[in-house]
Design a protein around this motif. Structure first.
Motif, short mmCIF file in Angstrom:
data_model
loop_
_atom_site.label_atom_id
_atom_site.label_comp_id
_atom_site.label_asym_id
_atom_site.label_seq_id
_atom_site.Cartn_x
_atom_site.Cartn_y
_atom_site.Cartn_z
N THR A 110 -4.10 -4.49 -2.35
CA THR A 110 -3.99 -3.68 -3.56
C THR A 110 -3.33 -2.35 -3.23
OG1 THR A 110 -5.95 -4.69 -4.54
CG2 THR A 110 -5.26 -2.58 -5.44
N TYR A 111 -2.26 -2.03 -3.99
CA TYR A 111 -1.54 -0.78 -3.84
C TYR A 111 -1.95 0.17 -4.97
CZ TYR A 111 1.40 -3.74 -0.89
OH TYR A 111 1.85 -4.61 0.07
N HIS A 112 -2.16 1.44 -4.62
CA HIS A 112 -2.66 2.43 -5.58
C HIS A 112 -1.59 3.50 -5.84
CE1 HIS A 112 -6.73 0.78 -5.16
NE2 HIS A 112 -6.45 0.68 -3.87
N TYR A 113 -1.51 3.94 -7.11
CA TYR A 113 -0.52 4.94 -7.53
C TYR A 113 -1.18 5.95 -8.46
CZ TYR A 113 2.56 1.26 -5.86
OH TYR A 113 3.15 0.30 -5.08
N LYS A 114 -0.64 7.17 -8.44
CA LYS A 114 -1.14 8.23 -9.32
C LYS A 114 0.05 8.89 -10.01
CE LYS A 114 -4.00 12.40 -9.53
NZ LYS A 114 -4.71 11.91 -10.72
N GLY A 121 -7.23 4.38 -15.31
CA GLY A 121 -7.83 5.63 -15.76
C GLY A 121 -7.39 6.81 -14.94
N ASP A 122 -7.50 8.01 -15.54
CA ASP A 122 -7.11 9.26 -14.86
C ASP A 122 -5.68 9.20 -14.37
OD1 ASP A 122 -9.66 10.33 -15.25
OD2 ASP A 122 -10.41 9.43 -13.40
N ASP A 123 -4.80 8.59 -15.18
CA ASP A 123 -3.37 8.49 -14.84
C ASP A 123 -3.16 7.81 -13.50
OD1 ASP A 123 -2.73 9.68 -17.22
OD2 ASP A 123 -2.43 11.67 -16.39
N THR A 124 -3.90 6.75 -13.25
CA THR A 124 -3.72 5.97 -12.04
C THR A 124 -3.48 4.52 -12.41
OG1 THR A 124 -6.10 5.56 -11.84
CG2 THR A 124 -5.22 7.48 -10.67
N CYS A 125 -2.89 3.79 -11.47
CA CYS A 125 -2.71 2.35 -11.68
C CYS A 125 -2.75 1.66 -10.32
CB CYS A 125 -1.40 2.04 -12.41
SG CYS A 125 0.09 2.13 -11.40
#
Length: 332
Positions: free
Chosen positions: A170-174, A146-150
């Motif tokens: 866990t790696y986070h991306y926007k 959501g909100d252009d994140t993965c």
């Protein structure tokens, strides 16, 4: 035997049939001409695909994703003709396996020519990242959150001299849209589950200083015994020229965050850039003595930062002891 004679049709009948045939041919020709001058929806789509082929290069950058071909999908209205001008309106989506961009489109056909007005709309990800070389994963099954994140979750196993760790990171991306372009950007990581198995007796043994950072009053002996793999407890026997005794210590796992990671990396106590292993214990022989340290991942060493007698002097024949921090690297 009687024969029946064939009588030719009257001239007026033949003329009427000929006129009807010419009329049918003329109607077919006019119908064909009318169809050719009024393009259908497929003709508009084909013309758009030819004229706007450069849109198939895509808008988003391929950072963290495997490149794939773009294609068109159309949502245009049925063409309408008025005063010799045929128009259609709607949207055209340009998408590949990772991204899509929606364009507002108006198509016009006049004087045998197609023209299109194209306004770029939003670009959004339709799938997450595929790889991250810096964090050493490929073929990821990332999830849009959501909100252009993965995010991407990996499972890692690290074997050290004192424990085996299996944990999820866990790696986070926007998805960003700035002066550079539109692209996935790494925003952070965290450890969200773990299984840590200490190795029975792994810490047991004698340790001595290997660095020049020790202060006056540093250890003359540092011995670990009875390391319990179930609860991380052990005994330290210590001595310097001013005091000796034992301390009951417990090893604990600390998850590193952004504030502590850099320091842990600098002093060599970051394990898999995710954990520190710290112990502390007090000596029952002397309430002012505290033994503590962090384990280094690879080299059987302890970065010690203990509170011990560090110097002494005599006053009227009595020895006075000064306590202070004793720092250094102890190696098994």
């Amino acid at each position: 035997m009687n024969a029946t004679a064939c009588t030719p049709a009257p001239i007026t009948r033949r003329l009427a049939l000929a006129i009807l045939g010419m009329a049918a041919a003329l109607f077919a020709l006019l119908s064909l001409s009318a169809c050719s001058s009024t393009p259908d929806l497929q003709a508009f789509e084909d013309a758009f695909a030819e004229q706007e082929a450069d849109l198939l290069e895509g808008v988003a950058l391929d950072d963290y994703v495997n490149p794939s071909d773009y294609g068109f999908s159309f949502d245009l209205s049925e063409p309408e003709t008025e005063d010799g001008v045929t128009t259609t309106n709607g949207t055209v989506t340009v998408a590949n396996d990772s991204f899509q961009t929606i364009y507002d489109v108006k198509g016009t056909y006049q004087d045998d020519t197609f023209t299109f007005s194209v306004d770029e709309g939003p670009t959004t990800p339709i799938a997450g990242v595929d790889f991250d070389d810096e964090h050493d994963f490929n073929g990821a099954e990332s999830e849009l959150t959501g909100d252009d994140t993965c995010e991407v979750t990996t499972t890692e196993t690290i074997d050290t001299w004192f424990a085996t760790l299996t944990f999820n990171r866990t790696y986070h991306y926007k998805f960003e849209n700035d002066g550079v372009g539109q692209y996935w950007a790494f925003t952070g990581e965290d450890v969200n589950s773990s299984d840590i198995q200490y190795k029975d007796g792994a810490l047991d043994g004698s340790y001595s200083y290997s660095s020049d950072s020790m202060s006056e009053g540093s250890f003359t002996t540092f011995q670990i015994s009875d390391f319990n793999a179930d609860d991380g407890t052990f005994t330290v026997s210590y001595a310097n020229k001013y005091a000796s005794g034992t301390a009951q210590c417990t090893l604990e796992t600390i998850e590193l965050d952004e504030d502590s990671l850099e320091q842990a990396q600098d002093d060599g106590t970051a394990v898999a850039d995710a954990y520190q292993f710290h112990f502390v214990g007090d000596s029952p022989e002397d309430r002012d003595v505290t033994i503590e340290g962090y384990l280094s991942q690879d080299d059987n060493s302890i970065v010690s930062n203990s509170w011990l007698p560090s110097s002494g002097f005599e006053v009227m024949g009595y020895t006075q002891v000064v306590y202070g921090t004793v720092s250094g690297t102890l190696v098994k």
